[in-house]
Design a protein around this motif. Structure first.
Motif, PDB file in Angstrom:
ATOM      1  N   ILE A 175      77.876  24.124  37.390  1.00 49.38           N
ATOM      2  CA  ILE A 175      76.981  23.215  38.117  1.00 49.38           C
ATOM      3  C   ILE A 175      77.622  21.889  38.391  1.00 49.38           C
ATOM      4  O   ILE A 175      77.236  21.223  39.412  1.00 49.38           O
ATOM      5  CB  ILE A 175      75.773  23.169  37.037  1.00 49.38           C
ATOM      6  CG1 ILE A 175      74.973  24.285  37.100  1.00 49.38           C
ATOM      7  CG2 ILE A 175      74.822  21.849  37.479  1.00 49.38           C
ATOM      8  CD1 ILE A 175      73.964  24.434  35.970  1.00 49.38           C
TER       9      ILE A 175
ATOM     10  N   ILE B  58      77.852  34.794  37.877  1.00 45.96           N
ATOM     11  CA  ILE B  58      76.827  33.625  37.871  1.00 45.96           C
ATOM     12  C   ILE B  58      76.534  33.302  39.564  1.00 45.96           C
ATOM     13  O   ILE B  58      77.240  32.959  40.239  1.00 45.96           O
ATOM     14  CB  ILE B  58      77.521  32.621  37.177  1.00 45.96           C
ATOM     15  CG1 ILE B  58      78.021  32.942  36.091  1.00 45.96           C
ATOM     16  CG2 ILE B  58      76.547  31.446  37.238  1.00 45.96           C
ATOM     17  CD1 ILE B  58      77.032  33.554  35.044  1.00 45.96           C
TER      18      ILE B  58
ATOM     19  N   GLU C 102      77.910  30.815  28.727  1.00 46.94           N
ATOM     20  CA  GLU C 102      76.964  29.548  28.930  1.00 46.94           C
ATOM     21  C   GLU C 102      77.780  28.191  29.316  1.00 46.94           C
ATOM     22  O   GLU C 102      77.057  27.213  30.142  1.00 46.94           O
ATOM     23  CB  GLU C 102      76.138  29.388  27.723  1.00 46.94           C
ATOM     24  CG  GLU C 102      75.161  30.513  27.300  1.00 46.94           C
ATOM     25  CD  GLU C 102      74.086  30.834  28.606  1.00 46.94           C
ATOM     26  OE1 GLU C 102      73.637  30.031  29.075  1.00 46.94           O
ATOM     27  OE2 GLU C 102      73.908  32.067  28.960  1.00 46.94           O
TER      28      GLU C 102
ATOM     29  N   THR D  21      74.437  30.347  41.424  1.00 50.50           N
ATOM     30  CA  THR D  21      73.443  28.983  41.386  1.00 50.50           C
ATOM     31  C   THR D  21      72.145  29.087  41.969  1.00 50.50           C
ATOM     32  O   THR D  21      71.764  29.892  42.613  1.00 50.50           O
ATOM     33  CB  THR D  21      74.404  27.818  41.783  1.00 50.50           C
ATOM     34  OG1 THR D  21      74.793  28.043  43.012  1.00 50.50           O
ATOM     35  CG2 THR D  21      75.643  27.612  40.894  1.00 50.50           C
TER      36      THR D  21
ATOM     37  N   GLN E 294      78.968  34.199  44.870  1.00 52.80           N
ATOM     38  CA  GLN E 294      78.821  34.125  43.264  1.00 52.80           C
ATOM     39  C   GLN E 294      80.073  34.091  42.678  1.00 52.80           C
ATOM     40  O   GLN E 294      80.968  34.070  43.087  1.00 52.80           O
ATOM     41  CB  GLN E 294      78.315  35.706  43.051  1.00 52.80           C
ATOM     42  CG  GLN E 294      77.088  36.111  43.632  1.00 52.80           C
ATOM     43  CD  GLN E 294      76.908  37.828  42.893  1.00 52.80           C
ATOM     44  OE1 GLN E 294      77.590  38.666  43.042  1.00 52.80           O
ATOM     45  NE2 GLN E 294      75.454  38.153  42.607  1.00 52.80           N
ATOM     46  N   TYR E 295      79.850  33.390  41.390  1.00 54.92           N
ATOM     47  CA  TYR E 295      80.888  32.991  40.778  1.00 54.92           C
ATOM     48  C   TYR E 295      81.350  34.237  39.535  1.00 54.92           C
ATOM     49  O   TYR E 295      80.286  34.660  39.050  1.00 54.92           O
ATOM     50  CB  TYR E 295      80.905  31.797  39.902  1.00 54.92           C
ATOM     51  CG  TYR E 295      80.997  30.537  40.685  1.00 54.92           C
ATOM     52  CD1 TYR E 295      82.022  29.714  41.028  1.00 54.92           C
ATOM     53  CD2 TYR E 295      79.557  30.041  41.078  1.00 54.92           C
ATOM     54  CE1 TYR E 295      82.138  28.741  41.922  1.00 54.92           C
ATOM     55  CE2 TYR E 295      79.454  28.945  42.046  1.00 54.92           C
ATOM     56  CZ  TYR E 295      80.454  28.405  42.335  1.00 54.92           C
ATOM     57  OH  TYR E 295      80.605  27.231  43.108  1.00 54.92           O
TER      58      TYR E 295
ATOM     59  N   LYS F 114      78.634  28.232  32.923  1.00 58.33           N
ATOM     60  CA  LYS F 114      77.604  27.842  33.765  1.00 58.33           C
ATOM     61  C   LYS F 114      77.374  26.322  34.256  1.00 58.33           C
ATOM     62  O   LYS F 114      77.244  25.934  35.231  1.00 58.33           O
ATOM     63  CB  LYS F 114      76.402  28.419  33.319  1.00 58.33           C
ATOM     64  CG  LYS F 114      75.826  30.079  33.306  1.00 58.33           C
ATOM     65  CD  LYS F 114      74.843  30.261  32.517  1.00 58.33           C
ATOM     66  CE  LYS F 114      74.692  31.798  32.524  1.00 58.33           C
ATOM     67  NZ  LYS F 114      73.090  32.385  32.076  1.00 58.33           N
ATOM     68  N   THR F 115      77.631  25.628  32.982  1.00 60.20           N
ATOM     69  CA  THR F 115      77.658  24.295  32.805  1.00 60.20           C
ATOM     70  C   THR F 115      78.610  23.529  33.734  1.00 60.20           C
ATOM     71  O   THR F 115      78.292  22.751  34.506  1.00 60.20           O
ATOM     72  CB  THR F 115      77.487  23.636  31.589  1.00 60.20           C
ATOM     73  OG1 THR F 115      76.613  24.149  30.702  1.00 60.20           O
ATOM     74  CG2 THR F 115      77.542  21.790  31.516  1.00 60.20           C
TER      75      THR F 115
END
Length: 443
Positions: A63, A392, A56, A394, A372-373, A59-60
């Motif tokens: 972004i 991940i 999580e 986006t 994709q990451y 993900k931040t």
């Protein structure tokens, strides 16, 4: 006699005491073992939760990195006002070297931050290393009733010498439907099979009839779309093949599962000509009973035979034609779209870009970059560790509609109005139209 009776009682007491001791020790051992297993289970779950926390936070960080790609190095991002130049540097280090501390540095705005990130001091939880990669040999995703299509920007990793490779991609390798991953998605399946008739060229059959075809599992029909243009194009070219039928900017073909073993392990080859024929507007005619347009099969029947456990059943190598104008493909307009037209059954799928196709198979591959990451998060609880690898994706940079029109509910209907005109128009599929007299006959 009294002495003998006393000895018997002594033996009985000793035996009973020994038996009770053995039973007590056995119960104690079982209780200690169960407590240890419960403790290990709790620690394992706590370590797993710690690894999820790392995902999580990653993900931040991703972004924030993508926001910074459109900003200068001196601009700030996030509530902690970290400099975009630092974000780019830390993420690039993670991409290139598997650097563990990029997430921690970005979220804490601390260039000196190293080591694990504490989740709970009381429970002794933390995540320890979270490297992020943006290059991957495959793009993987899932299609289902709620998400019927995926649009994949064809961002291709540069070659070792720094040269671009997106314009050298000659096709893809597409695989889908791993039964073990979709075991719970087999209800209410609607499916197409190849034994069509002239009256009903593309029949839809029930789940039971479909599952007789492929190892008791109903693999779904997919559609694959290719979008490609050179640096200069018109919107009209997205609907047409070029005059010689050798190039197109937009091709779509339906891939139709079948259990044939004719092509062995390599799957099915979908040639550039198959894509061109499927996209040729002059071919807008009813399919015949063999699902043929001349020498090309539309939809394309794909081998979905038996594979090893964990492997996708359906495999196709898809060769690309040239762009409409025959020029060099532009990177910004190079896209793939994979769709589940009937919404079921759920399926996983993967795509690998091909740089060379030999003997109807991909023989040289390229990596995606930024499509994709891949986040590799290790969580800890006390002395127990768990590791999670996640992909991940986006939010898309553009909205691509899944339907032209959609209705919902049992009583929903679509009403259409038709007009009969005095004249009609016909097209030759190359953008040239002519008028014809409307004599009232039904054609």
């Amino acid at each position: 006699m009294k002495t003998k009776k006393g000895m018997a009682s002594l033996y009985l007491v000793a035996f009973t005491t020994l038996l009770l001791g053995i039973v007590t020790m056995s119960f104690a051992r079982v209780m200690i073992s169960e407590k240890r297993e419960a403790s290990n289970s709790d620690l394992s779950q706590s370590a797993f939760d710690s690894a999820l926390a790392g995902i999580e936070d990653a993900k931040t960080a991703i972004i924030m990195y993508e926001i910074c790609l459109n900003k200068t190095d001196d601009d700030s991002v996030g509530s902690n006002n970290v400099k975009c130049g630092d974000v780019k540097t830390w993420m690039t280090n993670s991409f290139k070297t598997g650097y563990c501390d990029a997430v921690k540095k970005i979220l804490n705005n601390d260039p000196g931050a190293t080591g694990e990130v504490e989740i709970s001091e009381k429970l002794n939880q933390a995540y320890t290393c979270v490297p992020i990669a943006n290059d991957a040999p495959t793009y993987r995703s899932v299609l289902n009733e709620d998400t019927r299509s995926r649009v994949i920007p064809a961002k291709i990793e540069k070659a070792a010498d720094g040269s671009s490779q997106y314009d050298k991609v000659v096709g893809i390798e597409l695989q889908w439907f791993t039964p073990e991953s979709n075991a719970d998605a087999q209800e209410n399946v609607r499916y197409m099979i190849a034994d069509a008739t002239a009256a009903n060229p593309i029949p839809l059959l029930s789940k039971e009839a479909a599952m007789d075809n492929i190892d008791g599992k109903a693999a779904p029909i997919l559609t694959f779309e290719l979008f490609q243009t050179d640096s200069s194009f018109t919107m009209a070219e997205l609907d047409l093949n070029n005059e010689n039928n050798t190039g197109t900017d937009h091709a779509m073909i339906m891939l139709y599962p079948n259990d044939t073993k004719a092509n062995g392990e390599k799957g099915t080859f979908v040639s550039a000509q198959n894509l061109l024929d499927a996209s040729n507007k002059s071919n807008q005619a009813a399919l015949n009973a063999s699902l043929n347009y001349g020498d090309s099969v539309v939809p394309k029947i794909v081998s979905c035979g038996y594979r090893n456990s964990g492997e996708a059943r359906c495999r196709a190598t898809i060769q690309f034609p040239d762009p409409y104008n025959g020029g060099t493909r532009a990177e910004q307009t190079f896209l793939f779209r994979v769709s589940l037209p009937y919404g079921s059954p759920q399926t996983d799928f993967s795509i690998k870009p091909c740089l060379e196709i030999t003997g109807e198979e991909c023989t040289k591959y390229a990596n995606f970059t930024g499509a994709q990451y891949i986040v590799d998060s290790t969580g800890r609880a006390s002395t127990l560790y768990r590791r999670i690898i996640a992909r991940i994706e986006t939010a898309p940079k553009f909205i691509f509609p899944e339907y032209a029109i959609q209705v919902s509910g049992n009583n929903s209907t679509v009403e259409k109005n038709f007009w009969v005109t005095e004249n009609c128009w016909s097209t030759d599929g190359k953008g040239n139209s002519t008028t014809c007299a409307n004599n009232g006959d039904t054609n």
